[in-house]
Scaffold this active site. Structure first.
Site, short mmCIF file in Angstrom:
data_model
loop_
_atom_site.label_atom_id
_atom_site.label_comp_id
_atom_site.label_asym_id
_atom_site.label_seq_id
_atom_site.Cartn_x
_atom_site.Cartn_y
_atom_site.Cartn_z
N ILE A 89 -32.54 -93.08 53.21
CA ILE A 89 -34.00 -93.54 52.35
C ILE A 89 -35.48 -92.72 52.81
CG2 ILE A 89 -34.47 -95.34 51.39
CD1 ILE A 89 -32.73 -94.73 50.46
N LYS A 90 -35.77 -92.35 51.94
CA LYS A 90 -37.65 -91.37 52.34
C LYS A 90 -38.79 -92.78 52.06
CE LYS A 90 -39.28 -87.12 52.12
NZ LYS A 90 -39.44 -85.44 51.41
N VAL A 91 -39.39 -93.15 53.23
CA VAL A 91 -40.59 -94.40 53.39
C VAL A 91 -41.88 -93.68 53.48
CG1 VAL A 91 -40.72 -96.02 54.04
CG2 VAL A 91 -38.38 -95.81 53.39
#
Ligand code: G3P
Length: 225
Positions: A89-91
């Site tokens: 998950i890119k945050v």
């Protein structure tokens, strides 16, 4: 594998299936990073596109959340994580991104903290449990700031404390960015296909191949006579 220690990993920075298949066929691809801009070029529902990408590549595939608040980011993250076990998950590197990272890391979900432009951001995201941090070197170069200095600073800080968050060099624009990333000891570099191909290009290799093949032809012709 032909190396003793972990080498710099090579990810492709694209959401395009043909590019991913092509890079995968070269035998050196370790993963994929995407972002909303890259997905907007693909004209496919993003969840469907992520599924297709995960069918091609076994390594980590970064999928970015677009909510700005931690609650929204977490809800998106949980949905994205269902797609495949290789989804990361890119945050974004914000306070809400930190909160999200803490939660996801506690549930064993891998994270990639994107849009990192300072060593202080890199240190805080590591404390929150980020799997990867993505410093954007090209975009720093764009504003006349040496992007690779950020990679060196993060490497020193992480090594000072034995931090295991992986440094994923992003916004790579040319082969020297990749070479410098490896020289500094970054863990991963995410590279567009055009730059991956340039990494193997050398005019002396091409000239050498031409000379060998011309001489071979000459030899064959002289033997026939
Ligand atoms: O995926 C994030 C990053 O690599 C974007 O690169 O060229 O748009 O700055 P760029």
């Amino acid at each position: 594998l032909c190396y003793k220690e972990e080498t710099v990993k090579l990810f492709i920075d694209t959401a395009n299936l043909d590019e991913i298949k092509k890079a995968n066929s070269y035998g050196v691809l370790d993963g994929v990073t995407t972002n909303p801009t890259l997905l907007s070029k693909e004209k496919e529902e993003p969840m469907v596109q992520f599924k297709k990408i995960c069918e091609i590549v076994k390594g980590p595939v970064s999928a970015e959340v677009t909510s700005l608040d931690a609650e929204g980011m977490l809800a998106e993250a949980k949905e994205l994580a269902q797609i495949s076990s290789n989804i990361v998950i890119k945050v974004p590197c914000t306070i809400d991104g930190l909160k999200t990272t803490k939660e996801l890391s506690a549930s064993g979900i891998k994270t990639n903290l994107t849009l990192c432009f300072s060593p202080s951001q890199a240190l805080l995201v590591a404390k929150a449990g980020a799997t990867y941090v993505s410093p954007f070197v090209g975009r720093l170069d764009d504003i006349s700031t040496e992007g690779m200095n950020l990679i060196e600073d993060i490497r020193v800080i992480y090594d000072n404390y034995g931090i295991e968050t992986q440094i994923l060099v992003a916004s790579i624009r040319h082969p020297l960015h990749f070479v410098e990333a490896a020289r500094i000891g970054a863990d991963v570099a995410t590279v567009p296909l055009s730059v991956i191909e340039k990494l193997m290009k050398h005019p002396l290799t091409d000239i050498g191949i031409k000379r060998f093949s011309d001489d071979w032809e000459k030899l064959k012709t002289s033997l026939v006579k």
